[in-house]
Design an enzyme around this catalytic site. Structure first.
Site, PDB file in Angstrom:
ATOM      1  N   SER A 279      36.448  37.255  63.461  1.00  0.00           N
ATOM      2  CA  SER A 279      36.905  36.001  63.169  1.00  0.00           C
ATOM      3  C   SER A 279      37.823  36.724  61.311  1.00  0.00           C
ATOM      4  O   SER A 279      37.811  37.547  60.833  1.00  0.00           O
ATOM      5  CB  SER A 279      35.976  35.437  61.992  1.00  0.00           C
ATOM      6  OG  SER A 279      35.510  34.019  61.256  1.00  0.00           O
TER       7      SER A 279
ATOM      8  N   TYR B 275      28.186  30.957  58.889  1.00  0.00           N
ATOM      9  CA  TYR B 275      28.887  32.040  60.384  1.00  0.00           C
ATOM     10  C   TYR B 275      30.003  33.038  59.120  1.00  0.00           C
ATOM     11  O   TYR B 275      30.305  33.783  59.920  1.00  0.00           O
ATOM     12  CB  TYR B 275      30.276  31.034  60.516  1.00  0.00           C
ATOM     13  CG  TYR B 275      30.884  30.854  61.816  1.00  0.00           C
ATOM     14  CD1 TYR B 275      30.563  31.398  62.939  1.00  0.00           C
ATOM     15  CD2 TYR B 275      32.162  31.208  61.107  1.00  0.00           C
ATOM     16  CE1 TYR B 275      31.403  31.139  64.474  1.00  0.00           C
ATOM     17  CE2 TYR B 275      32.811  31.624  62.250  1.00  0.00           C
ATOM     18  CZ  TYR B 275      32.752  31.675  63.387  1.00  0.00           C
ATOM     19  OH  TYR B 275      33.938  31.978  64.560  1.00  0.00           O
TER      20      TYR B 275
END
Length: 281
Positions: free
Chosen positions: A165, A178
């Site tokens: 990510s 996250y």
């Protein structure tokens, strides 16, 4: 780019019911790969399986919690029996939870008062949900690599692609859990690549920028256009748009191609419309 040597190979794709990994699974099947679709919810996997089968491909759907070693081992045994030994593993399962996301970007006194459930700062987050996000994203990548990687090590051949990510490179506001997990994915990708190199297993990661799915649409779009967070993303994305799932396929096909990427391992490749290249200043 596609490979000429993928026909009848076996791939396992975790998170295959999601926007990005379903597209990867479909592309693999189009190239003749026998695809095992793995996820917790069969209702999300079965439409992808049907689409593959309708196009003449081979796919099975397997329900499993990828953060549970026993469930993943059971899934691996089923896949091995029905399709054969997995040579390609796409670790795409993961995600976030709203209760682990702050609603503010920086500390405010109000978060020290837990009375408002809709107002979430760091100090009134649900730590169990916070830990759950880290667990599913980190161990949900480690465990499938551990389980499926053993057959790859025995046959001395394999390719693992993890889904990283933008959070793997820099912290983004509101999504601390996250971010911790995805930064860990980048580090684990490099560690595992070095560790498995003697077994001729290549390990890389794709780091998508901002791609829309059903959950992110609610956060980033409004009936009139972009939300404030969506606008902030656009200001830092030189290409001034969100990515499309199909735009990950070229990178995936390159990484699984032993001829084109046979000397590529330990990389984390951003596909982000220039997000990491732009400071916004």
């Amino acid at each position: 780019m596609t490979s000429k040597n993928l026909k009848n190979k076996v791939a396992a794709v975790t998170g295959a019911g999601g926007t990005l990994c379903s597209e990867m699974a479909l592309s693999l099947a189009e190239q003749g790969v026998k695809v095992a679709l793995i996820g917790r919810d069969l209702n999300k996997l079965l439409p992808v399986e049907e689409q593959i089968r309708s196009a003449g491909g081979t796919a099975i759907s397997v329900s499993a919690d990828v953060s549970n070693q026993q469930k993943v081992a059971e899934a691996q045994a089923k896949i091995k029996k029905e399709l054969g030994i997995c040579e390609i593993l796409i670790n795409g399962a993961g995600g976030n939870q709203s209760d682990a996301i702050t609603t503010i970007n920086e500390f405010e006194e109000q978060e020290l008062d837990n009375s408002d459930a809709e107002f979430r700062g760091f100090f009134n987050l649900d730590m169990q949900k916070f830990q759950s996000v880290i667990q599913v994203n980190t161990m949900g990548t480690v465990i499938p690599s551990f389980v499926f990687g053993q057959d790859m090590a025995r046959t001395k051949h394999g390719c693992i692609i993890n889904i990283a990510s933008m959070n793997s490179f820099r912290p983004l506001s509101r999504v601390a859990a996250y971010g911790i997990a995805k930064a860990g994915i980048a580090n684990f990708t490099q560690w595992l690549a070095a560790y498995l190199a003697p077994a001729n297993i290549r390990v890389n990661a794709i780091a998508p920028g901002f791609f829309l799915n059903e959950r992110s649409k609610k956060l980033l779009l409004t009936p009139e256009g972009y939300s404030s967070r969506g606008s902030n993303i656009m200001q830092h994305t030189p290409m001034r748009r969100f990515g499309e799932a199909t735009e990950l396929i070229g990178c995936m096909n390159w990484l699984i191609n032993d001829e084109a990427a046979g000397f590529v391992t330990g990389t984390v490749i951003p596909i982000d419309g220039g997000f990491l290249a732009s400071s916004g200043v």
